[in-house]
Design a protein around this motif. Structure first.
Motif, PDB file in Angstrom:
ATOM      1  N   ASP A 109     -51.904   2.666  22.306  1.00 49.45           N
ATOM      2  CA  ASP A 109     -50.945   3.620  21.769  1.00 49.45           C
ATOM      3  C   ASP A 109     -51.658   4.959  21.678  1.00 49.45           C
ATOM      4  N   ASN A 110     -51.364   5.865  22.626  1.00 51.38           N
ATOM      5  CA  ASN A 110     -52.097   7.117  22.684  1.00 51.38           C
ATOM      6  C   ASN A 110     -51.130   8.255  23.037  1.00 51.38           C
ATOM      7  N   PRO A 111     -50.541   8.911  22.033  1.00 54.00           N
ATOM      8  CA  PRO A 111     -49.563   9.986  22.272  1.00 54.00           C
ATOM      9  C   PRO A 111     -50.127  11.127  23.126  1.00 54.00           C
ATOM     10  N   GLU A 112     -51.406  11.396  22.986  1.00 57.36           N
ATOM     11  CA  GLU A 112     -52.006  12.493  23.747  1.00 57.36           C
ATOM     12  C   GLU A 112     -51.991  12.190  25.247  1.00 57.36           C
ATOM     13  N   ILE A 113     -52.340  10.957  25.599  1.00 51.47           N
ATOM     14  CA  ILE A 113     -52.316  10.551  27.010  1.00 51.47           C
ATOM     15  C   ILE A 113     -50.882  10.567  27.540  1.00 51.47           C
ATOM     16  N   LEU A 114     -49.929  10.139  26.716  1.00 51.16           N
ATOM     17  CA  LEU A 114     -48.533  10.158  27.121  1.00 51.16           C
ATOM     18  C   LEU A 114     -48.073  11.582  27.419  1.00 51.16           C
ATOM     19  N   GLN A 115     -48.387  12.519  26.536  1.00 49.77           N
ATOM     20  CA  GLN A 115     -47.988  13.899  26.748  1.00 49.77           C
ATOM     21  C   GLN A 115     -48.629  14.492  28.004  1.00 49.77           C
ATOM     22  N   LYS A 116     -49.874  14.095  28.251  1.00 49.18           N
ATOM     23  CA  LYS A 116     -50.552  14.573  29.464  1.00 49.18           C
ATOM     24  C   LYS A 116     -49.849  14.030  30.702  1.00 49.18           C
ATOM     25  N   ALA A 117     -49.420  12.755  30.676  1.00 44.76           N
ATOM     26  CA  ALA A 117     -48.706  12.155  31.806  1.00 44.76           C
ATOM     27  C   ALA A 117     -47.388  12.891  32.062  1.00 44.76           C
ATOM     28  N   ILE A 118     -46.704  13.251  30.987  1.00 43.97           N
ATOM     29  CA  ILE A 118     -45.437  13.991  31.118  1.00 43.97           C
ATOM     30  C   ILE A 118     -45.681  15.344  31.773  1.00 43.97           C
ATOM     31  N   ARG A 119     -46.719  16.055  31.316  1.00 45.46           N
ATOM     32  CA  ARG A 119     -47.035  17.371  31.881  1.00 45.46           C
ATOM     33  C   ARG A 119     -47.424  17.234  33.352  1.00 45.46           C
ATOM     34  N   TYR A 120     -48.259  16.248  33.645  1.00 51.56           N
ATOM     35  CA  TYR A 120     -48.679  16.040  35.032  1.00 51.56           C
ATOM     36  C   TYR A 120     -47.475  15.769  35.930  1.00 51.56           C
ATOM     37  N   PHE A 121     -46.599  14.871  35.476  1.00 51.86           N
ATOM     38  CA  PHE A 121     -45.446  14.514  36.307  1.00 51.86           C
ATOM     39  C   PHE A 121     -44.520  15.713  36.504  1.00 51.86           C
ATOM     40  N   ASN A 122     -44.241  16.459  35.429  1.00 54.18           N
ATOM     41  CA  ASN A 122     -43.373  17.635  35.546  1.00 54.18           C
ATOM     42  C   ASN A 122     -43.933  18.625  36.563  1.00 54.18           C
ATOM     43  N   ASN A 123     -45.225  18.874  36.503  1.00 54.92           N
ATOM     44  CA  ASN A 123     -45.844  19.830  37.420  1.00 54.92           C
ATOM     45  C   ASN A 123     -45.946  19.276  38.833  1.00 54.92           C
ATOM     46  N   ASP A 124     -46.508  18.069  38.971  1.00 53.88           N
ATOM     47  CA  ASP A 124     -46.852  17.560  40.295  1.00 53.88           C
ATOM     48  C   ASP A 124     -45.631  17.113  41.089  1.00 53.88           C
ATOM     49  N   SER A 125     -44.580  16.648  40.404  1.00 47.74           N
ATOM     50  CA  SER A 125     -43.353  16.291  41.121  1.00 47.74           C
ATOM     51  C   SER A 125     -42.640  17.546  41.609  1.00 47.74           C
ATOM     52  N   PHE A 126     -42.796  18.633  40.865  1.00 50.10           N
ATOM     53  CA  PHE A 126     -42.169  19.896  41.279  1.00 50.10           C
ATOM     54  C   PHE A 126     -42.705  20.330  42.638  1.00 50.10           C
ATOM     55  N   TRP A 127     -44.022  20.172  42.846  1.00 50.28           N
ATOM     56  CA  TRP A 127     -44.626  20.557  44.112  1.00 50.28           C
ATOM     57  C   TRP A 127     -44.187  19.657  45.264  1.00 50.28           C
ATOM     58  N   LEU A 128     -43.567  18.539  44.928  1.00 51.49           N
ATOM     59  CA  LEU A 128     -43.072  17.618  45.958  1.00 51.49           C
ATOM     60  C   LEU A 128     -41.591  17.839  46.247  1.00 51.49           C
ATOM     61  N   VAL A 129     -40.779  18.021  45.202  1.00 49.16           N
ATOM     62  CA  VAL A 129     -39.321  17.976  45.381  1.00 49.16           C
ATOM     63  C   VAL A 129     -38.605  19.213  44.851  1.00 49.16           C
ATOM     64  N   ALA A 130     -39.303  20.307  44.641  1.00 46.64           N
ATOM     65  CA  ALA A 130     -38.679  21.500  44.051  1.00 46.64           C
ATOM     66  C   ALA A 130     -37.396  21.950  44.755  1.00 46.64           C
ATOM     67  N   PRO A 131     -37.316  21.930  46.097  1.00 47.72           N
ATOM     68  CA  PRO A 131     -36.066  22.384  46.732  1.00 47.72           C
ATOM     69  C   PRO A 131     -34.850  21.549  46.362  1.00 47.72           C
ATOM     70  N   TYR A 132     -35.083  20.309  45.931  1.00 46.26           N
ATOM     71  CA  TYR A 132     -33.972  19.433  45.552  1.00 46.26           C
ATOM     72  C   TYR A 132     -33.535  19.643  44.095  1.00 46.26           C
ATOM     73  N   LYS A 133     -34.176  20.578  43.388  1.00 40.11           N
ATOM     74  CA  LYS A 133     -33.912  20.752  41.963  1.00 40.11           C
ATOM     75  C   LYS A 133     -33.210  22.071  41.662  1.00 40.11           C
ATOM     76  N   ILE A 134     -32.650  22.702  42.678  1.00 37.67           N
ATOM     77  CA  ILE A 134     -32.101  24.051  42.479  1.00 37.67           C
ATOM     78  C   ILE A 134     -30.769  24.053  41.728  1.00 37.67           C
ATOM     79  N   PHE A 135     -30.162  22.872  41.545  1.00 38.41           N
ATOM     80  CA  PHE A 135     -28.955  22.779  40.732  1.00 38.41           C
ATOM     81  C   PHE A 135     -29.192  21.953  39.467  1.00 38.41           C
ATOM     82  N   ASP A 136     -30.444  21.750  39.095  1.00 34.56           N
ATOM     83  CA  ASP A 136     -30.751  21.016  37.868  1.00 34.56           C
ATOM     84  C   ASP A 136     -30.184  21.744  36.648  1.00 34.56           C
ATOM     85  N   PRO A 137     -29.883  21.004  35.569  1.00 29.58           N
ATOM     86  CA  PRO A 137     -29.465  21.677  34.333  1.00 29.58           C
ATOM     87  C   PRO A 137     -30.525  22.688  33.899  1.00 29.58           C
TER      88      PRO A 137
END
Length: 425
Positions: A109-137
């Protein structure tokens, strides 16, 4: 000691000076664009160019970021495996509290590691699929004149880890994104550009970037071995192939059939040479080397091969063989497989992105209780058919042990006979 501090201070001053000069030379103000229908229309054209519908249907994406963070994203489930160093997080993107964290393979149970995973995914997935997110909320779209052409400015007003960031997408003549400029909170220089051109065609029918090069000191960002595929659809396709004895089909050397009694075929599948006959013509067709083909007219070999007749034979073979062996071609190159629910039945949509004479056509296969195709709905790119149904009936087991159909019936009652179908070795 004073000499050391003096040298250090000089180096620091030079570095700061260099950065200040670099900033004033390269920094760009965020351009002002026009919001509204024109911007949304441009965004839709971009969406169509990148096959956004295929992205929506994609089940699994895999990639890495700078060979440091590694991802397997089960997109439809909202689950991502995030790995870095000794850490692994099974991230639930819909409800972060349901995520599971491992350090050195031990659940913790490690909230810090969880938050880091969220930040990593938000950033690194953007570099993969950003053109598909142009109508995101939380996105705002503006149209900007960039070097005499329309470009699309996307501003993220909410969501992700860095709301407020803006990206200007540079498009080619087909509205496909080739590069971008960014104004972000983590990079103090505005207008840093990056490539979005090293694309990979994935199994799921979408293009994804394998790397990016930034104008900021030529920095390169690798996305690793990028993959996108549809796991459930692949499993269903394999069940179909098993039901129609596809292994025997692969080993079948010869197939014979006719098409509505008008055209006749003898296909040496092992050598991939086809005897195509219609009217007064017969063509010994070499589909992969058409220049080797031979034309006969009224049984007489033509010394000067008519390329138009060879092309006609090739078109006929592509069309007529499809009605015989299409279920055996589910894993051909350029074929995209997705799951659909049709009248409470699980069906397989197959889209042909390349090859044949009409790339872009798609077919939704409906199956019997044994996974043998019983019918399909046709969706042709030219719009002539939009869900037109046809049966796939009267299957026979050939001498070579594979299953092939002998008849089709259309919604109007018209029938298409494949004649006396044979498969042998």
């Amino acid at each position: 000691m004073k000499k050391f501090l003096k040298i250090t201070g000089t180096i620091l001053a030079l570095f700061i000076g260099f950065f200040v000069v670099y900033y004033f030379i390269n920094n760009e103000d965020l351009p002002k664009g026009k919001k509204g229908k024109e911007a949304d229309a441009l965004a839709i054209k971009m969406f169509n160019a990148i096959h956004h519908e295929a992205f929506e249907n994609t089940e699994v994406l895999e990639w890495s970021f700078r060979a440091q963070n590694f991802y397997k994203w089960y997109k439809q489930k909202g689950i991502v495996e995030v790995k870095w160093d000794e850490n692994k997080v099974i991230l639930n993107t819909k409800d972060n509290s349901k995520s599971v964290i491992f350090i050195n393979k031990k659940k913790v149970d490690n909230p810090e590691i969880l938050q880091k995973a969220i930040r990593y995914f938000n950033n690194d997935s953007f570099w993969l699929v950003a053109p598909y997110k142009i109508f995101d909320p939380g996105t705002e779209r503006s149209i900007v004149n960039y070097e005499g052409k329309d470009a699309l400015l996307i501003t993220y007003t909410s969501g992700g880890s860095t709301p407020g960031d803006s990206y200007l997408w540079i498009l080619d003549d087909n509205y496909f994104p080739t590069s971008f400029k960014m104004w972000t909170s983590i990079i103090p220089i505005g207008g840093v550009s990056g490539s979005w051109s090293d694309w990979k065609n994935t199994e799921a029918g979408i293009k994804l970037p394998t790397k990016h090069t930034l104008s900021l000191f030529g920095m390169e960002i690798s996305m690793g071995n990028v993959k996108a595929y549809n796991q459930k659809a692949n499993l269903l396709a394999h069940k179909i192939l098993k039901a129609i004895k596809h292994e025997n089909y692969k080993n079948t050397k010869f197939i014979e059939w006719s098409f509505r009694g008008r055209r006749n075929f003898k296909w040496d599948k092992e050598q991939h040479i086809v005897d195509v006959s219609w009217d007064k013509f017969k063509v010994i067709l070499h589909p992969q080397a058409k220049e080797k083909s031979t034309v006969y007219f009224e049984g007489i070999k033509q010394e000067d091969t008519d390329e138009k007749i060879v092309k006609r034979a090739w078109d006929i073979f592509n069309n007529d063989s499809f009605w015989l062996v299409a279920p055996h071609k589910l894993f051909d190159d350029g074929v995209v497989r997705t799951i659909e629910n049709i009248e409470n039945e699980t069906a397989l949509r197959v889209t042909y992105t390349s090859g044949g004479t009409t790339p872009g056509d798609s077919y939704v296969w409906l199956l019997d209780e044994n996974y043998v195709p019983k019918s399909y709905k046709m969706y042709l790119k030219n719009g002539r058919m939009n869900g037109t149904p046809a049966t796939w009936q009267d299957w026979i087991t050939t001498e070579s042990g594979t299953l092939l159909p002998t008849n089709h019936t259309f919604s109007g009652g018209n029938q298409l006979s494949m004649g006396e179908v044979k498969g042998y070795n």
